[in-house]
Design a protein around this motif. Structure first.
Motif, PDB file in Angstrom:
ATOM      1  N   LEU A  95      36.843 133.928   3.875  1.00  0.00           N
ATOM      2  CA  LEU A  95      38.080 134.365   3.126  1.00  0.00           C
ATOM      3  C   LEU A  95      38.499 135.827   2.945  1.00  0.00           C
ATOM      4  N   ASN A 147      47.179 142.102   4.046  1.00  0.00           N
ATOM      5  CA  ASN A 147      46.278 141.490   4.947  1.00  0.00           C
ATOM      6  C   ASN A 147      45.397 142.230   5.700  1.00  0.00           C
ATOM      7  N   ASN A 207      40.938 136.011  -3.162  1.00  0.00           N
ATOM      8  CA  ASN A 207      40.302 135.278  -1.963  1.00  0.00           C
ATOM      9  C   ASN A 207      38.721 135.112  -1.961  1.00  0.00           C
TER      10      ASN A 207
END
Length: 332
Positions: free
Chosen positions: A202, A173, A86
């Motif tokens: 991100l 996450n 990410n």
């Protein structure tokens, strides 16, 4: 290698990164070519942070002083590391932990972030003295003794299944938030903009939601956030901004914008790229209590939290998910 030899090599790697020679510059260009989200500005920010905050002699000495690291690892294991992609070098801290504890490691880089970690790993392992601590790059992780894997909530379930028989750390996450008082200075709001905009939002340490007092005036914040107006010219970011704006307009939802970010009142901690959620509060302490133990929260800035502007400047002992990676590896 013993511990002191490993420290010497890590310090050398830090000097190599900060010197920014031709070979590293080529790796940076390859990283940007592979992933347009990795603009040179953000790659340089991450590399400078790693070189200064992770690999300086002072930082390394302070970090390992908290642990009982043996001079020689009596039983080195092979650590399989599944890295995220990410942000640039998202998996470097796990790589560093495995190296300094004297373990071997097999790395599966993300296809979105392969060039930089492969370059640093090969540079380090190619130096004299590192040959007895192999660092392998692989597409499939097999026959490892322990695993560290980073992915989405969905991939985390697969990791749990595949690695259940082995010692493991599975990360999912996460995102970050900030509590504002309404008394922030322009400078503080600009530092908050760093926490929001760096890496295009991100990272798991990017602030994706703010809590503000009832009656909060958003104009100073939107003005301070113009510090990152240039990101609105980035085609991938602009596409996300236009898409989210269209959704808000079609659904006749209230929003605010300065042209580079959309503010929407929303209870969710996670916000889409180019969007920042906000929620009003009456009592800041109530917000803090509601966030205690929230497994989706990586870090909290503002009132009684991190100073604004430091969310993307983690220290060596700021472990993802608050799981002490170094202690995990020492106990194998």
């Amino acid at each position: 290698m013993n511990l002191q030899q490993r420290l010497v090599l890590l310090r050398r790697l830090g000097e190599y990164i900060l010197a920014n020679g031709p070979a590293l510059e080529q790796a940076k260009q390859s990283a940007y070519a592979e992933n347009p989200w990795f603009i040179p500005e953000f790659i340089d920010f991450q590399l400078n942070h790693i070189g200064n905050a992770f690999l300086s002699p002072e930082a390394l000495a302070a970090w390992i002083s908290r642990y009982n690291l043996p001079e020689n690892n009596p039983s080195p294991k092979n650590i399989g590391i599944v890295m995220a992609g990410n942000i640039p070098l998202a998996g470097f801290h796990d790589f560093l932990c495995a190296f300094i504890t004297g373990h071997r490691q097999t790395i599966k880089p993300s296809s979105k972030d392969a060039a930089l970690i492969m370059h640093l790993a090969r540079t380090l392992s190619g130096w004299e003295g590192a040959a007895d601590q192999p660092i392998a790059i692989a597409e499939m992780l097999k026959d490892c003794d322990a695993y560290i894997a980073v992915g989405s909530n969905n991939s985390g379930r697969y990791f749990d299944y595949y690695f259940s028989k082995y010692p493991h750390i599975i990360r999912r996450n996460r995102s970050s938030a900030a509590i504002l008082t309404g008394n922030e200075t322009r400078e503080e709001l600009e530092r908050l903009a760093d926490d929001v905009y760096l890496y295009f939002g991100l990272g798991c340490r990017n602030i994706t939601k703010i809590y503000v007092p009832a009656g909060y005036d958003f104009l100073p914040l939107l003005e301070a956030f113009k510090k990152y107006d240039r990101l609105a010219e980035h085609h991938k970011y602009k596409n996300n901004y236009d898409y989210q704006l269209a959704i808000l307009i079609v659904n006749k939802m209230y929003y605010m914008t300065n042209g580079s970010i959309l503010l929407q009142e929303n209870q969710s901690l996670f916000s889409p790229i180019s969007q920042l959620h906000y929620e009003f509060y009456e009592d800041a302490r109530t917000v803090e209590q509601s966030l205690e133990g929230n497994t989706d929260l990586q870090c909290l800035a503002g009132s009684n939290g991190l100073p604004f502007g430091e969310a993307q400047l983690p220290r060596l002992n700021d472990y993802a998910d608050k799981t002490d990676t170094l202690q995990f590896l020492l106990e194998l």
